[in-house]
Design a protein around this motif. Sequence first.
Motif, short mmCIF file in Angstrom:
data_model
loop_
_atom_site.label_atom_id
_atom_site.label_comp_id
_atom_site.label_asym_id
_atom_site.label_seq_id
_atom_site.Cartn_x
_atom_site.Cartn_y
_atom_site.Cartn_z
N MET A 193 -4.63 -13.26 1.93
CA MET A 193 -4.10 -13.11 2.66
C MET A 193 -2.63 -13.89 2.27
O MET A 193 -0.95 -13.46 2.73
CB MET A 193 -4.78 -14.29 3.56
N TRP A 194 -2.42 -14.89 1.54
CA TRP A 194 -1.54 -15.76 1.78
C TRP A 194 -0.59 -14.66 0.89
O TRP A 194 0.51 -14.92 0.60
CB TRP A 194 -1.41 -17.00 0.64
N VAL A 195 -0.94 -14.59 -0.64
CA VAL A 195 -0.74 -13.49 -1.82
C VAL A 195 0.54 -13.06 -0.87
O VAL A 195 1.56 -11.84 -1.18
CB VAL A 195 -0.96 -12.79 -2.83
N ASN A 196 -0.66 -12.39 0.28
CA ASN A 196 0.62 -10.75 0.78
C ASN A 196 2.14 -11.47 1.53
O ASN A 196 2.64 -10.79 2.01
CB ASN A 196 -0.31 -10.02 1.56
N ILE A 197 1.58 -12.64 1.80
CA ILE A 197 2.79 -13.10 2.84
C ILE A 197 3.66 -13.39 2.54
O ILE A 197 4.97 -13.42 2.71
CB ILE A 197 2.08 -14.63 3.81
N ARG A 198 3.54 -14.56 1.08
CA ARG A 198 4.38 -14.56 0.17
C ARG A 198 5.13 -13.67 -0.33
O ARG A 198 6.68 -12.65 -0.46
CB ARG A 198 3.68 -15.86 -0.48
N THR A 214 -6.14 -11.52 -5.59
CA THR A 214 -4.26 -12.25 -5.97
C THR A 214 -4.41 -11.70 -7.14
O THR A 214 -3.35 -12.00 -7.63
CB THR A 214 -5.15 -13.71 -5.81
N ASP A 215 -5.54 -11.29 -7.80
CA ASP A 215 -5.39 -10.33 -9.66
C ASP A 215 -4.88 -8.72 -9.33
O ASP A 215 -5.00 -8.60 -9.89
CB ASP A 215 -5.95 -10.61 -9.69
N ALA A 216 -4.32 -8.33 -7.64
CA ALA A 216 -4.76 -7.28 -7.88
C ALA A 216 -3.80 -6.19 -6.71
O ALA A 216 -4.16 -6.55 -5.88
CB ALA A 216 -6.28 -6.63 -7.48
N LYS A 217 -2.96 -5.35 -7.23
CA LYS A 217 -2.13 -4.54 -6.24
C LYS A 217 -2.63 -3.86 -5.49
O LYS A 217 -3.54 -3.05 -6.66
CB LYS A 217 -0.88 -4.15 -7.21
N ASP A 218 -2.77 -2.98 -4.75
CA ASP A 218 -3.04 -1.99 -4.13
C ASP A 218 -2.73 -0.84 -5.17
O ASP A 218 -1.71 -1.24 -5.19
CB ASP A 218 -2.12 -1.65 -2.51
N TYR A 219 -3.86 0.25 -5.17
CA TYR A 219 -3.99 0.74 -5.96
C TYR A 219 -2.57 2.04 -5.32
O TYR A 219 -2.27 3.04 -5.79
CB TYR A 219 -5.19 1.65 -6.36
N ASN A 220 -2.38 2.31 -3.99
CA ASN A 220 -1.40 3.29 -2.98
C ASN A 220 0.15 2.84 -3.82
O ASN A 220 0.53 2.93 -3.33
CB ASN A 220 -2.23 2.52 -1.48
N ASP A 221 -0.07 1.48 -4.54
CA ASP A 221 1.72 1.03 -4.68
C ASP A 221 1.55 1.58 -5.55
O ASP A 221 2.91 1.21 -6.94
CB ASP A 221 1.79 -0.15 -4.85
N VAL A 264 0.47 -5.29 7.03
CA VAL A 264 -0.02 -5.89 8.36
C VAL A 264 -1.24 -5.59 7.92
O VAL A 264 -2.26 -7.60 8.45
CB VAL A 264 0.07 -5.62 9.88
N LEU A 265 -2.30 -4.91 7.46
CA LEU A 265 -3.91 -5.13 7.90
C LEU A 265 -3.85 -6.00 6.60
O LEU A 265 -5.09 -6.53 7.00
CB LEU A 265 -4.43 -3.72 7.75
N ALA A 266 -3.29 -6.16 5.44
CA ALA A 266 -3.24 -6.45 4.66
C ALA A 266 -3.66 -8.52 4.45
O ALA A 266 -4.18 -8.96 3.42
CB ALA A 266 -2.43 -6.24 2.94
N ILE A 267 -2.65 -8.74 5.61
CA ILE A 267 -2.68 -9.76 5.59
C ILE A 267 -4.26 -10.11 6.84
O ILE A 267 -4.36 -11.63 6.82
CB ILE A 267 -1.49 -10.00 6.77
N PHE A 268 -3.73 -9.56 7.78
CA PHE A 268 -4.73 -9.68 9.29
C PHE A 268 -6.34 -9.68 8.71
O PHE A 268 -7.15 -10.31 8.81
CB PHE A 268 -4.68 -8.50 10.13
N ILE A 269 -6.63 -8.50 7.76
CA ILE A 269 -8.42 -8.32 7.62
C ILE A 269 -8.67 -9.98 6.39
O ILE A 269 -9.87 -9.85 6.69
CB ILE A 269 -8.09 -6.99 6.36
#
Length: 185
Positions: A152-157, A166-173, A89-94
Amino acid sequence: MKVLKVVDKIILKIEEFILSYAVIIIALMVVGKAIIRETFGYSLPFADEVSQIAVVIATFMGISYAARKGRHISMSAFYDLAPFKARKVLAIFIPFVTAIVLFVLSYYSWLYVMDVRESGRVTSALQMPAFYLYIFIPIGFLLGGIQFLRNMWVNIRNREDVYLGTDAKDYNDQDTTEELEGTHL
């Protein structure tokens, strides 16, 4: 969709070109000025101005590049501790809020550039129109806003992963064993 990917790759290459040469120019001007001043006792009058222009270009054109690569400044203490759904949610909202702010800044900086242009101001050493120095500010804000909307769109999709850019996954994952294996000799 294929056309947009080609345009995106072209913009990425232009950003990389501009950023890399801006950093090279900064280094050459600063080091060159110091060497010439120590060697000849004379300082190049235009070196500070060229360095300033290159810093402005690198700073504001770098907004989009940093957003694309997920390398922008973030305060992530709460984000890192949050569960996956909250991070999603934060990765879309922020990025959405950040894009709005960057578009507003782009608008106001464009008005400022037009005001400087109408004033007829010129730089002191190079005698070039001062608005050339500032034109990269609204462009950088605009490209940064577009890039944050893309984030935002990458995280929604993509529902399975959280992306910082767009080129970087979250390091927590990311699996830490994969990262560690690549670092050992």
